[in-house]
Write a protein that holds these residues in place. Structure first.
Motif, PDB file in Angstrom:
ATOM      1  N   PRO A 191     -45.349  -4.985 -41.360  1.00 33.23           N
ATOM      2  CA  PRO A 191     -45.131  -6.070 -40.860  1.00 33.23           C
ATOM      3  C   PRO A 191     -43.906  -6.060 -40.006  1.00 33.23           C
ATOM      4  N   GLU A 192     -43.649  -7.153 -39.013  1.00 36.05           N
ATOM      5  CA  GLU A 192     -42.647  -7.083 -38.091  1.00 36.05           C
ATOM      6  C   GLU A 192     -41.839  -8.421 -38.103  1.00 36.05           C
ATOM      7  N   PRO A 193     -40.856  -8.567 -38.837  1.00 35.19           N
ATOM      8  CA  PRO A 193     -40.197  -9.888 -38.805  1.00 35.19           C
ATOM      9  C   PRO A 193     -39.875 -10.658 -37.475  1.00 35.19           C
ATOM     10  N   GLN A 212     -55.952  -7.798 -35.935  1.00 33.15           N
ATOM     11  CA  GLN A 212     -54.470  -7.585 -36.331  1.00 33.15           C
ATOM     12  C   GLN A 212     -54.150  -8.035 -37.978  1.00 33.15           C
ATOM     13  N   VAL A 213     -54.576  -9.048 -38.648  1.00 35.59           N
ATOM     14  CA  VAL A 213     -54.281  -9.304 -39.994  1.00 35.59           C
ATOM     15  C   VAL A 213     -53.156  -8.953 -40.529  1.00 35.59           C
ATOM     16  N   GLY A 214     -52.093  -9.292 -39.532  1.00 30.64           N
ATOM     17  CA  GLY A 214     -50.629  -9.343 -40.015  1.00 30.64           C
ATOM     18  C   GLY A 214     -49.855  -8.185 -39.738  1.00 30.64           C
ATOM     19  N   GLU A 215     -50.803  -7.138 -39.091  1.00 31.49           N
ATOM     20  CA  GLU A 215     -49.955  -6.054 -38.766  1.00 31.49           C
ATOM     21  C   GLU A 215     -48.964  -6.258 -37.609  1.00 31.49           C
ATOM     22  N   GLY A 222     -46.902  -8.296 -37.416  1.00 27.78           N
ATOM     23  CA  GLY A 222     -46.519  -9.728 -37.407  1.00 27.78           C
ATOM     24  C   GLY A 222     -47.501 -10.560 -36.667  1.00 27.78           C
ATOM     25  N   LEU A 223     -48.655 -10.019 -36.414  1.00 27.31           N
ATOM     26  CA  LEU A 223     -49.521 -10.570 -35.603  1.00 27.31           C
ATOM     27  C   LEU A 223     -50.908 -10.889 -36.205  1.00 27.31           C
ATOM     28  N   TRP A 224     -51.770 -11.699 -35.508  1.00 26.42           N
ATOM     29  CA  TRP A 224     -53.136 -12.242 -36.141  1.00 26.42           C
ATOM     30  C   TRP A 224     -53.962 -12.361 -34.913  1.00 26.42           C
TER      31      TRP A 224
END
Length: 268
Positions: free
Chosen positions: A5-7, A78-81, A83-85
């Motif tokens: 994840p990337e805030p 991406q599914v959240g990797e 912080g992206l979709w």
């Protein structure tokens, strides 16, 4: 949950700051992440079932011995990797897609190929399997000799492009273990996927990578002019606006429409 994840922060690449703000994914709750990833894996499970139905049909009709089966897709999610979709990025979770091939008696079984292959190459591979001539202006290369284990020359290179009408003119080149993500008017990203498969260390500002950065920038811009792309998209936008005004003023008859019936959409 995402492994990387990337805030949201000012340290993000400027394109991804803009993208997350534009799409409303500056912050996504844990509950929403779990819901979205559960839905994604449910779709994968459903796809597995449907592929099994196709393979069963081939076997039952005696076609499994003489059919090249090729599974791929157009993009990742991406599914959240990071912080992206969705898609729209050159990170591996979006731009890298599966390529699974099976052809009894022609291709070896249980072999994993670690070479760089593009979707254009898959098109050329299918044409080669059919004995059809290659497309005259395509950069695609048949991967059949490579997958058979023949001693054949193969350049580990692939390109991807993403351009939109809101100012995104992006292109990527993957060359062996290196990947350059070029953003017109913004900093590039440079990753060594052998050392950093999760793309957590951008090497674009690394002095030791100056030569590879220059080399890949030249490759990504070879035959591709982002300013020309922008002009072409502006011209198409003008055409679309003109057609829209024509449609609103003339109200042409709605003659051709696919009659989508409720029974055509179902879930098992």
């Amino acid at each position: 949950m995402p492994e990387n994840p990337e805030p949201y922060s000012e340290a993000l690449h400027p394109h991804f700051r803009w993208w997350r703000e534009k799409c409303g994914i500056v912050e996504v709750s844990d509950a929403e992440i779990l819901r979205a990833r559960t839905a994604y894996w449910a779709l994968v499970t459903r796809m597995d079932v449907m592929i099994g139905q196709i393979l069963t049909a081939l076997r039952e009709n005696g076609l499994d011995e003489n059919t090249l089966i090729l599974y791929s897709s157009d993009h990742g999610e991406q599914v959240g990797e990071h912080g992206l979709w969705w898609k729209q990025t050159f990170y591996e979770h979006s731009v890298k897609v599966p390529a699974i091939l099976s052809w009894r008696g022609t291709l070896p079984e249980g072999v994993r190929c670690d070479r760089v292959v593009s979707a254009l190459d898959l098109n050329a591979t299918m044409l080669d399997a059919l004995g059809a001539p290659a497309l005259p202006h395509s950069r695609g290369r048949s991967a059949l000799p490579l997958l058979r284990g023949e001693n054949t020359a193969w350049e580990d290179i692939a390109f991807s492009e993403y351009c939109t009408d809101d100012g995104c003119y992006h292109r990527m080149v993957r060359d062996e273990e290196w990947k350059l993500n070029y953003y017109h008017g913004q900093p590039s990203q440079l990753f060594n996927l052998k050392e950093d498969p999760n793309e957590l260390r951008d090497r674009a500002d690394d002095p030791t990578c100056k030569n590879i950065l220059t080399e890949l920038t030249q490759k990504v811009l070879d035959g591709w002019d982002p300013e020309r792309v922008a002009a072409q998209m502006a011209a198409k936008r003008a055409d679309t606006q003109l057609l829209g005004r024509w449609g609103r003023n003339t109200q042409p008859a709605d003659q051709y429409r696919w009659n989508l019936l409720p029974e055509m959409d179902y879930l098992d």
